[in-house]
Motif scaffolding. Structure first.
Motif, short mmCIF file in Angstrom:
data_model
loop_
_atom_site.label_atom_id
_atom_site.label_comp_id
_atom_site.label_asym_id
_atom_site.label_seq_id
_atom_site.Cartn_x
_atom_site.Cartn_y
_atom_site.Cartn_z
N LEU A 64 0.81 -1.22 0.00
CA LEU A 64 0.00 0.00 0.00
C LEU A 64 0.85 1.27 0.00
N LYS A 65 2.15 1.14 0.23
CA LYS A 65 3.03 2.32 0.14
C LYS A 65 3.11 2.84 -1.29
N THR A 66 2.96 1.94 -2.27
CA THR A 66 3.10 2.34 -3.67
C THR A 66 1.78 2.39 -4.43
N ALA A 67 0.72 1.81 -3.89
CA ALA A 67 -0.57 1.83 -4.58
C ALA A 67 -1.69 1.87 -3.55
N SER A 68 -2.83 2.42 -3.95
CA SER A 68 -3.94 2.54 -3.00
C SER A 68 -4.81 1.30 -2.97
N GLU A 69 -4.75 0.46 -4.00
CA GLU A 69 -5.54 -0.76 -4.02
C GLU A 69 -4.83 -1.82 -4.85
N PHE A 70 -5.32 -3.04 -4.74
CA PHE A 70 -4.74 -4.17 -5.46
C PHE A 70 -5.65 -4.58 -6.60
N ASN A 96 2.11 -16.93 -13.30
CA ASN A 96 1.08 -15.89 -13.44
C ASN A 96 1.74 -14.54 -13.28
N TYR A 97 1.37 -13.64 -14.15
CA TYR A 97 1.90 -12.29 -14.03
C TYR A 97 1.00 -11.50 -13.09
N TYR A 98 1.61 -10.88 -12.13
CA TYR A 98 0.92 -9.97 -11.24
C TYR A 98 1.82 -8.76 -11.08
N PRO A 99 1.31 -7.56 -11.23
CA PRO A 99 2.19 -6.38 -11.23
C PRO A 99 3.03 -6.23 -9.96
N LYS A 100 2.54 -6.72 -8.84
CA LYS A 100 3.26 -6.54 -7.57
C LYS A 100 4.06 -7.77 -7.17
N SER A 101 4.15 -8.78 -8.03
CA SER A 101 4.80 -10.04 -7.61
C SER A 101 6.28 -9.84 -7.29
N ASP A 102 6.98 -8.98 -8.02
CA ASP A 102 8.39 -8.74 -7.71
C ASP A 102 8.55 -8.07 -6.35
N GLN A 103 7.65 -7.15 -6.04
CA GLN A 103 7.70 -6.48 -4.74
C GLN A 103 7.40 -7.47 -3.61
N VAL A 104 6.45 -8.39 -3.84
CA VAL A 104 6.14 -9.41 -2.84
C VAL A 104 7.33 -10.36 -2.66
N LYS A 105 7.98 -10.73 -3.76
CA LYS A 105 9.17 -11.60 -3.68
C LYS A 105 10.25 -10.95 -2.82
N LYS A 106 10.52 -9.66 -3.09
CA LYS A 106 11.55 -8.95 -2.31
C LYS A 106 11.18 -8.90 -0.83
N PHE A 107 9.90 -8.66 -0.55
CA PHE A 107 9.48 -8.61 0.85
C PHE A 107 9.63 -9.97 1.52
N TYR A 128 10.53 -26.78 1.26
CA TYR A 128 9.75 -25.83 0.48
C TYR A 128 8.44 -25.54 1.21
N LYS A 129 8.01 -24.30 1.12
CA LYS A 129 6.74 -23.89 1.72
C LYS A 129 5.90 -23.21 0.64
N LYS A 130 4.71 -23.74 0.39
CA LYS A 130 3.80 -23.16 -0.60
C LYS A 130 2.81 -22.25 0.10
N LEU A 131 2.69 -21.05 -0.42
CA LEU A 131 1.73 -20.09 0.11
C LEU A 131 0.82 -19.63 -1.02
N PHE A 132 -0.47 -19.58 -0.75
CA PHE A 132 -1.47 -19.17 -1.73
C PHE A 132 -1.94 -17.78 -1.35
N PHE A 133 -1.62 -16.80 -2.20
CA PHE A 133 -1.99 -15.41 -1.94
C PHE A 133 -3.27 -15.08 -2.70
N VAL A 134 -4.25 -14.52 -2.00
CA VAL A 134 -5.49 -14.09 -2.63
C VAL A 134 -5.59 -12.58 -2.45
N PHE A 135 -5.42 -11.86 -3.57
CA PHE A 135 -5.51 -10.41 -3.56
C PHE A 135 -6.92 -10.00 -3.97
N SER A 136 -7.54 -9.15 -3.18
CA SER A 136 -8.78 -8.51 -3.57
C SER A 136 -8.47 -7.01 -3.65
N GLU A 137 -9.46 -6.18 -3.87
CA GLU A 137 -9.18 -4.76 -4.09
C GLU A 137 -8.48 -4.09 -2.91
#
Length: 145
Positions: A64-70, A96-107, A128-137
């Motif tokens: 949310l520092k860089t965008a107001s919604e997802f 899957n391409y997601y605009p914020k995926s690189d930022q999430v990877k870095k975090f 290995y640990k699998k995490l399922f991210f569900v982005f809503s607005e």
């Protein structure tokens, strides 16, 4: 000749008596995992020390520092968590391409040391640990998979 047959019978009797040994089945063999071995599943899977809801809140605040919604999306992230609880690799296996995926990877890479490592047979292992991210607005949920 009589003594030869007695010696032969004696040798044959000894041969059969020595051949009847059975393995000891009371001992259990425990295989220690190799230090370089990476598990996809373990008895105790790695966990974030502060819980997945706090991880989701931290990632949400960072995004949310860089965008107001997802933009709505569902993405898998696969983390490699080593024996010391550090995140050493983050992948998106379904590409899957997601605009914020690189930022999430870095975090996720900055959360090194905040993970409880996996255990197999009482030994700490890399896993290995699998995490399922569900982005809503305006929200982000993380689920184990």
């Amino acid at each position: 000749m009589k003594s030869f047959f007695i010696a032969l019978i004696f040798c044959l009797a000894l041969n059969f008596s020595f051949g009847q040994s059975f393995p000891d089945t009371t001992k259990k063999t425990v295989i220690k995992p190799d230090r370089d071995l990476v598990f996809t599943r373990a008895e105790i899977m790695p966990e974030f020390k502060f819980g997945l809801p706090s991880l989701a809140d931290s990632i949400k605040q960072d995004l949310l520092k860089t965008a107001s919604e997802f933009s709505p999306a569902e993405i898998y992230f696969v983390l490699l968590i080593n024996r010391s609880g550090d995140v050493t690799n983050v992948q998106i296996p379904n590409d899957n391409y997601y605009p914020k995926s690189d930022q999430v990877k870095k975090f996720l890479l900055t959360t090194s040391g905040m993970w409880l490592p996996a255990k197999q047979n009482g030994h700490i292992v890399s896993c290995y640990k699998k995490l399922f991210f569900v982005f809503s607005e305006h929200d982000l949920k993380i689920e184990n998979n």
